[in-house]
Design a protein around this motif. Structure first.
Motif, PDB file in Angstrom:
ATOM      1  N   LEU A 110       0.828  -1.203   0.000  1.00 21.03           N
ATOM      2  CA  LEU A 110       0.000   0.000   0.000  1.00 21.03           C
ATOM      3  C   LEU A 110       0.866   1.259   0.000  1.00 21.03           C
ATOM      4  O   LEU A 110       0.566   2.230  -0.709  1.00 21.03           O
ATOM      5  CB  LEU A 110      -0.925   0.009   1.217  1.00 21.03           C
ATOM      6  CG  LEU A 110      -2.151  -0.892   1.147  1.00 21.03           C
ATOM      7  CD1 LEU A 110      -2.859  -0.953   2.492  1.00 21.03           C
ATOM      8  CD2 LEU A 110      -3.113  -0.410   0.065  1.00 21.03           C
ATOM      9  N   LEU A 111       1.928   1.255   0.769  1.00 21.19           N
ATOM     10  CA  LEU A 111       2.802   2.420   0.811  1.00 21.19           C
ATOM     11  C   LEU A 111       3.440   2.691  -0.554  1.00 21.19           C
ATOM     12  O   LEU A 111       3.576   3.849  -0.957  1.00 21.19           O
ATOM     13  CB  LEU A 111       3.876   2.236   1.885  1.00 21.19           C
ATOM     14  CG  LEU A 111       3.378   2.317   3.329  1.00 21.19           C
ATOM     15  CD1 LEU A 111       4.475   1.892   4.295  1.00 21.19           C
ATOM     16  CD2 LEU A 111       2.880   3.719   3.665  1.00 21.19           C
ATOM     17  N   LEU A 112       3.796   1.645  -1.262  1.00 16.05           N
ATOM     18  CA  LEU A 112       4.338   1.831  -2.608  1.00 16.05           C
ATOM     19  C   LEU A 112       3.264   2.381  -3.545  1.00 16.05           C
ATOM     20  O   LEU A 112       3.553   3.239  -4.399  1.00 16.05           O
ATOM     21  CB  LEU A 112       4.901   0.514  -3.132  1.00 16.05           C
ATOM     22  CG  LEU A 112       6.160   0.000  -2.421  1.00 16.05           C
ATOM     23  CD1 LEU A 112       6.553  -1.371  -2.972  1.00 16.05           C
ATOM     24  CD2 LEU A 112       7.318   0.986  -2.578  1.00 16.05           C
ATOM     25  N   ASP A 113       2.035   1.884  -3.388  1.00 19.69           N
ATOM     26  CA  ASP A 113       0.925   2.426  -4.186  1.00 19.69           C
ATOM     27  C   ASP A 113       0.715   3.908  -3.877  1.00 19.69           C
ATOM     28  O   ASP A 113       0.525   4.729  -4.782  1.00 19.69           O
ATOM     29  CB  ASP A 113      -0.367   1.659  -3.900  1.00 19.69           C
ATOM     30  CG  ASP A 113      -0.358   0.242  -4.440  1.00 19.69           C
ATOM     31  OD1 ASP A 113       0.480  -0.054  -5.323  1.00 19.69           O
ATOM     32  OD2 ASP A 113      -1.183  -0.576  -3.981  1.00 19.69           O
ATOM     33  N   PHE A 114       0.730   4.246  -2.594  1.00 24.64           N
ATOM     34  CA  PHE A 114       0.530   5.640  -2.188  1.00 24.64           C
ATOM     35  C   PHE A 114       1.671   6.528  -2.691  1.00 24.64           C
ATOM     36  O   PHE A 114       1.451   7.674  -3.090  1.00 24.64           O
ATOM     37  CB  PHE A 114       0.445   5.739  -0.662  1.00 24.64           C
ATOM     38  CG  PHE A 114      -0.728   5.038  -0.041  1.00 24.64           C
ATOM     39  CD1 PHE A 114      -1.840   4.679  -0.784  1.00 24.64           C
ATOM     40  CD2 PHE A 114      -0.723   4.736   1.321  1.00 24.64           C
ATOM     41  CE1 PHE A 114      -2.923   4.038  -0.204  1.00 24.64           C
ATOM     42  CE2 PHE A 114      -1.802   4.111   1.913  1.00 24.64           C
ATOM     43  CZ  PHE A 114      -2.906   3.746   1.159  1.00 24.64           C
ATOM     44  N   GLN A 115       2.876   5.982  -2.683  1.00 26.87           N
ATOM     45  CA  GLN A 115       4.023   6.739  -3.200  1.00 26.87           C
ATOM     46  C   GLN A 115       3.843   7.012  -4.690  1.00 26.87           C
ATOM     47  O   GLN A 115       4.160   8.111  -5.174  1.00 26.87           O
ATOM     48  CB  GLN A 115       5.313   5.966  -2.954  1.00 26.87           C
ATOM     49  CG  GLN A 115       6.580   6.705  -3.384  1.00 26.87           C
ATOM     50  CD  GLN A 115       7.824   5.853  -3.188  1.00 26.87           C
ATOM     51  OE1 GLN A 115       7.818   4.653  -3.469  1.00 26.87           O
ATOM     52  NE2 GLN A 115       8.882   6.471  -2.687  1.00 26.87           N
ATOM     53  N   ALA A 116       3.310   6.046  -5.418  1.00 32.44           N
ATOM     54  CA  ALA A 116       3.148   6.191  -6.862  1.00 32.44           C
ATOM     55  C   ALA A 116       2.175   7.307  -7.227  1.00 32.44           C
ATOM     56  O   ALA A 116       2.313   7.931  -8.281  1.00 32.44           O
ATOM     57  CB  ALA A 116       2.674   4.872  -7.476  1.00 32.44           C
ATOM     58  N   VAL A 117       1.202   7.562  -6.347  1.00 32.65           N
ATOM     59  CA  VAL A 117       0.233   8.625  -6.635  1.00 32.65           C
ATOM     60  C   VAL A 117       0.545   9.906  -5.860  1.00 32.65           C
ATOM     61  O   VAL A 117      -0.238  10.854  -5.882  1.00 32.65           O
ATOM     62  CB  VAL A 117      -1.216   8.168  -6.351  1.00 32.65           C
ATOM     63  CG1 VAL A 117      -1.605   7.063  -7.313  1.00 32.65           C
ATOM     64  CG2 VAL A 117      -1.383   7.721  -4.910  1.00 32.65           C
ATOM     65  N   GLY A 118       1.680   9.929  -5.183  1.00 30.87           N
ATOM     66  CA  GLY A 118       2.137  11.162  -4.543  1.00 30.87           C
ATOM     67  C   GLY A 118       1.566  11.449  -3.177  1.00 30.87           C
ATOM     68  O   GLY A 118       1.605  12.594  -2.720  1.00 30.87           O
ATOM     69  N   TRP A 119       1.043  10.433  -2.488  1.00 35.86           N
ATOM     70  CA  TRP A 119       0.456  10.656  -1.162  1.00 35.86           C
ATOM     71  C   TRP A 119       1.467  10.506  -0.039  1.00 35.86           C
ATOM     72  O   TRP A 119       1.267  11.074   1.036  1.00 35.86           O
ATOM     73  CB  TRP A 119      -0.702   9.694  -0.927  1.00 35.86           C
ATOM     74  CG  TRP A 119      -1.859   9.943  -1.838  1.00 35.86           C
ATOM     75  CD1 TRP A 119      -2.103  11.070  -2.591  1.00 35.86           C
ATOM     76  CD2 TRP A 119      -2.937   9.045  -2.110  1.00 35.86           C
ATOM     77  NE1 TRP A 119      -3.259  10.940  -3.306  1.00 35.86           N
ATOM     78  CE2 TRP A 119      -3.807   9.700  -3.034  1.00 35.86           C
ATOM     79  CE3 TRP A 119      -3.271   7.777  -1.667  1.00 35.86           C
ATOM     80  CZ2 TRP A 119      -4.968   9.103  -3.520  1.00 35.86           C
ATOM     81  CZ3 TRP A 119      -4.430   7.179  -2.148  1.00 35.86           C
ATOM     82  CH2 TRP A 119      -5.265   7.841  -3.060  1.00 35.86           C
ATOM     83  N   VAL A 120       2.498   9.709  -0.245  1.00 31.94           N
ATOM     84  CA  VAL A 120       3.542   9.543   0.765  1.00 31.94           C
ATOM     85  C   VAL A 120       4.900   9.675   0.090  1.00 31.94           C
ATOM     86  O   VAL A 120       5.035   9.514  -1.135  1.00 31.94           O
ATOM     87  CB  VAL A 120       3.454   8.172   1.484  1.00 31.94           C
ATOM     88  CG1 VAL A 120       2.136   8.015   2.213  1.00 31.94           C
ATOM     89  CG2 VAL A 120       3.681   7.016   0.506  1.00 31.94           C
ATOM     90  N   THR A 121       5.882   9.987   0.890  1.00 25.79           N
ATOM     91  CA  THR A 121       7.251  10.037   0.397  1.00 25.79           C
ATOM     92  C   THR A 121       8.154   9.310   1.376  1.00 25.79           C
ATOM     93  O   THR A 121       7.861   9.274   2.589  1.00 25.79           O
ATOM     94  CB  THR A 121       7.715  11.502   0.226  1.00 25.79           C
ATOM     95  OG1 THR A 121       9.016  11.529  -0.355  1.00 25.79           O
ATOM     96  CG2 THR A 121       7.758  12.240   1.564  1.00 25.79           C
ATOM     97  N   ARG A 122       9.212   8.721   0.852  1.00 25.39           N
ATOM     98  CA  ARG A 122      10.156   7.991   1.707  1.00 25.39           C
ATOM     99  C   ARG A 122      11.451   8.782   1.774  1.00 25.39           C
ATOM    100  O   ARG A 122      11.965   9.267   0.760  1.00 25.39           O
ATOM    101  CB  ARG A 122      10.404   6.592   1.159  1.00 25.39           C
ATOM    102  CG  ARG A 122      11.303   5.737   2.066  1.00 25.39           C
ATOM    103  CD  ARG A 122      11.314   4.278   1.635  1.00 25.39           C
ATOM    104  NE  ARG A 122      12.209   3.482   2.462  1.00 25.39           N
ATOM    105  CZ  ARG A 122      11.915   3.005   3.655  1.00 25.39           C
ATOM    106  NH1 ARG A 122      10.716   3.242   4.173  1.00 25.39           N
ATOM    107  NH2 ARG A 122      12.776   2.299   4.345  1.00 25.39           N
TER     108      ARG A 122
END
Length: 238
Positions: free
Chosen positions: A63-75
């Protein structure tokens, strides 16, 4: 030769199903819990994010990778520590989902009443933590508490315990509407028990489930669920 068309942007993960019906405890969708856990923790890796609401670690990683792909989270990483945090877009998405869940559960009036009840408890908790941290001395009203005055410390802990009892009731009321609010009272009591056992950092320590961290997360949970910016003057019913 014309340029190749750009690949389509990844689709945002959809809000998963939750229990039907506007009344009774409503479990939150895993997608919302994952996104919201990042918000509450501020900066955390997969382990703490999954543990916050008891989610499957592998599912959270995806899910975190999915969220990163749409710009909702950053690592990001610094000082040997890596983790995830919300972007501004992620904060807006989290608030959108929280509002949709709140209204679907018919729980907005209950959350507004809970926030009203929380405010005086918040003042009491902040006062108790300040007294735990500071013990005024002649000529130094802001002297750090060296914890040599056991009666001073005990009064501060008694105040925290009193707030904890009120939190049990408040948390139960909240969890009866949205199950993700379950556990705040239990976590607060667990931290306070460790303080009474001699582990002082469990009052206000960072990076652990201290009394102050649990309280701050509850405050953020209430405000974000109701769409109220932190620091705003609160008039839930007006």
């Amino acid at each position: 030769m014309p340029p190749a068309p750009e690949p389509p942007a990844p689709e945002p993960p959809e809000l998963g199903p939750a229990a039907p019906g506007p009344r009774g405890p409503r479990p939150s969708a895993p997608e919302l819990l994952c996104l919201h856990a990042v918000r509450l923790l501020g900066f955390a890796d997969v382990g703490p994010v999954s543990a916050r609401f008891g989610l499957d670690r592998a599912d959270v990683g995806e899910l975190l990778l999915d969220f990163q792909a749409v710009g909702w989270v950053t690592r990001s990483a610094f000082a040997g520590t890596a983790g995830w945090s919300l972007t501004e877009s992620g904060r807006r998405e989290d608030e959108r989902r929280l509002a949709a869940e709140l209204d679907a559960a018919g729980a907005r009036p209950a959350l507004e009443a809970a926030l009203t009840a929380f405010e005086p408890l918040n003042a009491r908790l902040q006062d108790a933590v300040t007294r735990w941290q500071i013990r005024p001395l002649p000529g130094d009203p802001l002297a750090a508490n060296d914890h040599s005055d056991f009666r001073w410390d005990d009064r501060a802990l008694q105040s925290m315990a009193s707030v904890g009892l009120a939190l049990d009731h408040l948390g139960g009321t909240l969890a009866a509407r949205l199950t993700r609010f379950d556990g705040y009272g239990r976590r607060f009591r667990a931290a306070l028990d460790r303080v009474r056992g001699g582990e002082r950092r469990w009052v206000d320590g960072l990076g652990i489930d201290s009394c102050h961290i649990v309280w701050m997360q509850l405050h953020e949970d209430l405000l974000s669920t109701l769409g109220i910016p932190r620091g705003a003057q609160i008039h839930p019913n007006g």
